[in-house]
Enzyme design. Structure first.
Site, PDB file in Angstrom:
ATOM      1  N   ASN A 141      -6.886 -52.590 -38.490  1.00 35.24           N
ATOM      2  CA  ASN A 141      -6.115 -51.866 -37.477  1.00 35.24           C
ATOM      3  C   ASN A 141      -7.070 -50.892 -36.806  1.00 35.24           C
ATOM      4  O   ASN A 141      -7.393 -49.849 -37.366  1.00 35.24           O
ATOM      5  CB  ASN A 141      -4.953 -51.133 -38.148  1.00 35.24           C
ATOM      6  CG  ASN A 141      -4.080 -50.394 -37.158  1.00 35.24           C
ATOM      7  OD1 ASN A 141      -4.386 -50.338 -35.963  1.00 35.24           O
ATOM      8  ND2 ASN A 141      -2.998 -49.813 -37.634  1.00 35.24           N
ATOM      9  N   ARG A 190      -4.408 -56.130 -36.053  1.00 41.29           N
ATOM     10  CA  ARG A 190      -3.237 -55.589 -35.367  1.00 41.29           C
ATOM     11  C   ARG A 190      -3.614 -55.374 -33.905  1.00 41.29           C
ATOM     12  O   ARG A 190      -4.621 -54.727 -33.607  1.00 41.29           O
ATOM     13  CB  ARG A 190      -2.839 -54.260 -35.995  1.00 41.29           C
ATOM     14  CG  ARG A 190      -1.716 -53.606 -35.257  1.00 41.29           C
ATOM     15  CD  ARG A 190      -1.317 -52.306 -35.892  1.00 41.29           C
ATOM     16  NE  ARG A 190      -0.205 -51.751 -35.168  1.00 41.29           N
ATOM     17  CZ  ARG A 190      -0.118 -50.473 -34.811  1.00 41.29           C
ATOM     18  NH1 ARG A 190      -1.069 -49.632 -35.117  1.00 41.29           N
ATOM     19  NH2 ARG A 190       0.925 -50.040 -34.150  1.00 41.29           N
ATOM     20  N   HIS A 197       6.213 -51.390 -32.682  1.00 40.31           N
ATOM     21  CA  HIS A 197       6.599 -51.419 -34.109  1.00 40.31           C
ATOM     22  C   HIS A 197       7.212 -52.771 -34.484  1.00 40.31           C
ATOM     23  O   HIS A 197       7.945 -52.872 -35.469  1.00 40.31           O
ATOM     24  CB  HIS A 197       7.638 -50.328 -34.469  1.00 40.31           C
ATOM     25  CG  HIS A 197       7.127 -48.927 -34.409  1.00 40.31           C
ATOM     26  ND1 HIS A 197       7.906 -47.896 -33.938  1.00 40.31           N
ATOM     27  CD2 HIS A 197       5.940 -48.384 -34.756  1.00 40.31           C
ATOM     28  CE1 HIS A 197       7.215 -46.761 -34.002  1.00 40.31           C
ATOM     29  NE2 HIS A 197       6.017 -47.043 -34.492  1.00 40.31           N
ATOM     30  N   ARG A 209       6.314 -36.844 -29.139  1.00 42.06           N
ATOM     31  CA  ARG A 209       6.747 -37.490 -27.884  1.00 42.06           C
ATOM     32  C   ARG A 209       8.183 -37.108 -27.546  1.00 42.06           C
ATOM     33  O   ARG A 209       9.029 -37.006 -28.445  1.00 42.06           O
ATOM     34  CB  ARG A 209       6.671 -39.015 -28.003  1.00 42.06           C
ATOM     35  CG  ARG A 209       5.269 -39.556 -28.156  1.00 42.06           C
ATOM     36  CD  ARG A 209       5.282 -41.082 -28.039  1.00 42.06           C
ATOM     37  NE  ARG A 209       4.026 -41.666 -28.431  1.00 42.06           N
ATOM     38  CZ  ARG A 209       3.866 -42.524 -29.448  1.00 42.06           C
ATOM     39  NH1 ARG A 209       4.903 -42.907 -30.172  1.00 42.06           N
ATOM     40  NH2 ARG A 209       2.683 -43.003 -29.719  1.00 42.06           N
ATOM     41  N   GLU A 258       3.377 -53.192 -42.838  1.00 41.93           N
ATOM     42  CA  GLU A 258       2.843 -53.945 -41.696  1.00 41.93           C
ATOM     43  C   GLU A 258       1.602 -54.744 -42.093  1.00 41.93           C
ATOM     44  O   GLU A 258       1.401 -55.862 -41.617  1.00 41.93           O
ATOM     45  CB  GLU A 258       2.513 -52.975 -40.548  1.00 41.93           C
ATOM     46  CG  GLU A 258       3.773 -52.446 -39.881  1.00 41.93           C
ATOM     47  CD  GLU A 258       3.529 -51.235 -39.003  1.00 41.93           C
ATOM     48  OE1 GLU A 258       3.419 -50.119 -39.543  1.00 41.93           O
ATOM     49  OE2 GLU A 258       3.452 -51.388 -37.780  1.00 41.93           O
TER      50      GLU A 258
END
Ligand code: AMP
Length: 398
Positions: free
Chosen positions: A7, A90, A179, A240, A383
């Site tokens: 990743n 990823r 996601h 965010r 993941e």
């Protein structure tokens, strides 16, 4: 099969070496401060964590450092690189082109590059990691696993922004969602644990971490999700803003004399529960502050919880009901108070949380009463395992 999962970010690279048959993690690690100075943190399974301050001028140096650590006589976990069967990368944005994981070749790299405009911070970094691995491991199969792919089943009415249509035609400007690897993994596990037939179920996954999104999974397919063209849309997150009135951008620009770039930075990095509370983006800090009487920290949590509850209501509506709600990621897996606060809005759906079952952390389990009409679960996301599974499956087909 031994699968290396990568990743890659702009100055970091996370990795896991996974035995895909036993589904065992053989080693995990992280390269940080790539291009600045460099640090490698490497932990072999069952061994102690090692930290190396080592120069990492670029991503190729970082991948080289990872491969050296994995094959090291003392703290490595394999004898030679030939034991790595494949690498799973990823990749954040696969645009409309990628609806599932794929074997990487030159055409795939070109197509990922075409998505760079859609994820200018992430895709170029992902490509640099792929390039470095291809150079250092020639002939080893590389797979790309996309954050957006699972959401490509969203119907047009869910992914369309009500903007002049030409922007969709010209730029593919639409909602994509992120996601996806987590929502896919968690929804499948949730169906299995709740005793539902995945292909005949209505599941809402709440991925609540520093980045947060909700996904409506109908019969095994994502039909809506809260993030949009970028991860900024949807829930209130650590830093965010999530959904806001777009006219706010002009308002702030005029009142504060800020540029668009500065406002985007503000919405991505200085808003969310961090901006609201002025305390922290981490809910542990917010809870501590609220406990000491900090009103803004308490209110920030309330705003966050309310937004999650609103999305769950919306997704129950689009699926004409819900069979299971699964909580995952840092906050969803660990924070029983936040789960309880969210569920306190959901009585009308027939959600009944069980207080003692909810007293759990990072463990696959049901947290509702036996009579709850909707199954409520904690499902730790994984993941990396999902990426390793996809990569191993592609090796099998190749
Ligand atoms: P993630 O992005 O999935 O790593 O999640 C990070 C967020 O999860 C942090 O900002 C915390 O707010 C939250 N979190 C992680 N661990 C805990 C915990 N033990 N209790 C409460 N919140 C936690």
């Amino acid at each position: 099969m031994k699968i290396l999962v990568i990743n890659c970010g702009s100055s970091s690279l996370k990795y896991q070496l996974i035995d895909s048959e036993a589904e065992d993690v053989l080693a995990v690690g992280l390269c940080e401060r790539i291009g600045i100075d460099g640090r490698l943190v490497h932990t072999p399974n069952g061994g102690e964590k090692r930290v190396f301050e080592t120069p990492l001028p670029d991503h190729e140096a970082a991948v080289q450092a990872v491969l050296s650590a994995l094959t090291n006589g003392e703290y490595g976990v394999i004898d030679s690189l030939s034991q790595i069967d494949a690498v799973g990368h990823r990749v954040v944005h696969g645009g409309e082109r990628f609806t599932s994981s794929v074997v990487i070749d030159d055409a795939v790299i070109a197509a990922i590059r075409e998505c760079n405009d859609l994820a200018p911070l992430h895709n170029p970094a992902n490509l640099i990691g792929i390039d470095a691995c291809r150079k250092l491991m020639p002939g080893v199969l590389m797979a790309a696993v996309f954050d957006t792919a699972f959401h490509q089943t969203m119907p047009k009415k869910a992914y369309t922004y009500a903007l002049p249509y030409e922007y969709y035609d010209k730029y593919k400007l639409r909602r994509y969602g992120f996601h996806g690897t987590s929502h896919r993994y968690v929804s499948e596990r949730a169906a299995a644990i709740a005793g539902l037939n995945y292909k005949d179920s209505r599941i809402i996954v709440c991925h609540l971490g520093n980045g947060a999104s909700v996904c409506a999974v109908l019969n095994g397919n994502s039909v809506d999700t809260s993030m949009g063209l970028t991860p900024l849309e949807g829930l209130v997150m650590g830093t965010r803003s999530g959904d806001i009135d777009p006219a706010i951008l002009e308002f702030i620009a005029k009142k504060e004399g800020k540029t668009l770039e500065e406002i985007m930075n503000l919405l991505n990095k200085k808003s969310g529960v961090y901006g609201l509370s002025g305390v922290s983006s981490d809910f542990r800090d917010l809870e501590a502050a609220a406990g000491e009487g900090n009103v803004r920290a308490k209110e920030a949590t309330e705003v966050f919880v309310y937004r999650v509850a609103k999305y769950i209501g919306a997704y129950a509506a689009v699926m004409n009901g819900v069979d299971a709600i699964a909580f995952t990621a840092g906050l969803g897996e660990n924070d029983k108070k936040i789960r309880a606060q969210i569920c306190s809005y959901l009585g009308y759906l027939g959600v009944e949380l069980d207080g003692s079952r909810n007293d759990v952390r990072a463990k696959e389990t049901l947290i509702c009463t036996d009579t709850s009409k909707v199954k409520v679960l904690v499902v730790p996301t994984n993941e990396e395992l999902a990426i390793a599974r996809d990569t191993a499956a592609l090796v099998g087909q190749h």
